[in-house]
Design an enzyme around this catalytic site. Structure first.
Site, PDB file in Angstrom:
ATOM      1  N   GLY A  33       0.846  -1.116   0.000  1.00  0.00           N
ATOM      2  CA  GLY A  33      -0.024   0.073  -0.003  1.00  0.00           C
ATOM      3  C   GLY A  33       0.859   1.313   0.033  1.00  0.00           C
ATOM      4  CD  GLN A  38       3.546   5.803   2.980  1.00  0.00           C
ATOM      5  OE1 GLN A  38       2.590   5.224   2.142  1.00  0.00           O
ATOM      6  NE2 GLN A  38       4.618   4.952   3.664  1.00  0.00           N
ATOM      7  CB  CYS A  58       5.308   1.980   7.591  1.00  0.00           C
ATOM      8  SG  CYS A  58       4.932   3.534   6.957  1.00  0.00           S
ATOM      9  CG  LEU A  59       6.676   1.103   1.616  1.00  0.00           C
ATOM     10  CD1 LEU A  59       5.939   1.211   0.356  1.00  0.00           C
ATOM     11  CD2 LEU A  59       7.740  -0.133   1.369  1.00  0.00           C
ATOM     12  CG  HIS A 103      -0.562   1.285   7.297  1.00  0.00           C
ATOM     13  ND1 HIS A 103       0.483   0.863   8.155  1.00  0.00           N
ATOM     14  CD2 HIS A 103       0.156   1.928   6.357  1.00  0.00           C
ATOM     15  CE1 HIS A 103       1.612   1.140   7.865  1.00  0.00           C
ATOM     16  NE2 HIS A 103       1.528   2.144   6.943  1.00  0.00           N
ATOM     17  CD  GLU A 104      -1.157   2.478   2.705  1.00  0.00           C
ATOM     18  OE1 GLU A 104      -0.651   3.509   3.097  1.00  0.00           O
ATOM     19  OE2 GLU A 104      -0.450   1.430   3.071  1.00  0.00           O
ATOM     20  CG  HIS A 125       0.705   6.623   5.797  1.00  0.00           C
ATOM     21  ND1 HIS A 125       1.897   7.023   6.544  1.00  0.00           N
ATOM     22  CD2 HIS A 125       0.925   5.415   5.631  1.00  0.00           C
ATOM     23  CE1 HIS A 125       2.555   6.168   6.671  1.00  0.00           C
ATOM     24  NE2 HIS A 125       2.214   5.091   6.126  1.00  0.00           N
TER      25      HIS A 125
END
Ligand code: GNR
Ligand code: NI
Length: 169
Positions: free
Chosen positions: A46, A51, A91-92, A133-134, A137
């Site tokens: 995702g 981000q 997480c990236l 999660h997204e 963000h």
């Protein structure tokens, strides 16, 4: 298409709240295409626009094994949630850091697709985790915010140490 660079913790821009998308144009299509390319290149499941330093309510996901089920949600909002699950998240924006987070098991999301068409997505399990999660963000929230301060401090120190070791190797 291009691979965009991903902001990493503790970049303060990760704390920005995204604005709703009101214009569905070629620029938005380009952003979504670039976000997919960035997500696939980073082996993520995702990615939120936050981000890549774009503060608009855009997220992409693909939880499929063959990486051929792209899902792009614009202006997504959870309208129903149910149950709970614990899932080990990564997480990236926190490369190398993993921690268990408790979230809703099932979510119903109202959103628009990249052309502005209204859509409803019902997700369960890992995809439900990813969407939540997204969406966090896009509110300037990250998964370590859910940890106890003791656990967060420990994991972030470990992350810092890994980064220092990587930098001196
Ligand atoms: O690639 C990702 N994997 C992942 C694993 C468990 C729970 C959430 C995620 S999302 C993450 C990509 C990312 O950082 N999205 O914001
Ligand atoms: Ni993330």
């Amino acid at each position: 298409m291009s691979v965009l660079s991903i902001l990493e913790f503790p970049d303060p821009r990760l704390r920005t709240r995204a604005e709703p998308v009101s214009v569905f144009d070629a620029r938005l299509e380009q952003l979504v295409a670039d976000m997919f390319e960035t997500m696939y290149a980073a082996n993520g499941v995702g990615l939120a626009a936050t981000q890549v330093n774009v503060h608009q309510r855009v997220l992409v996901a693909d939880m499929s094994d063959d990486r051929k089920q792209p899902l792009a949600l614009i202006n997504a909002q959870i309208v129903e949630k149910e149950g709970s699950q614990v899932y080990q998240e990564g997480c990236l924006s926190f490369p190398g850091l993993y921690a268990d987070v408790t979230r809703a098991l099932r979510v119903k999301v109202k959103a628009q697709d990249v052309h502005g068409k209204d859509i409803v997505v019902e997700a369960e399990g890992p995809l439900a985790v990813c969407i939540q999660h997204e969406l966090d963000h896009l509110e300037g929230k990250v998964f370590v915010d859910y940890l106890s301060s003791l656990k967060r401090t420990l994991l972030l120190k470990r992350l810092d140490k890994q980064r220092k070791q990587a930098a001196s190797a």
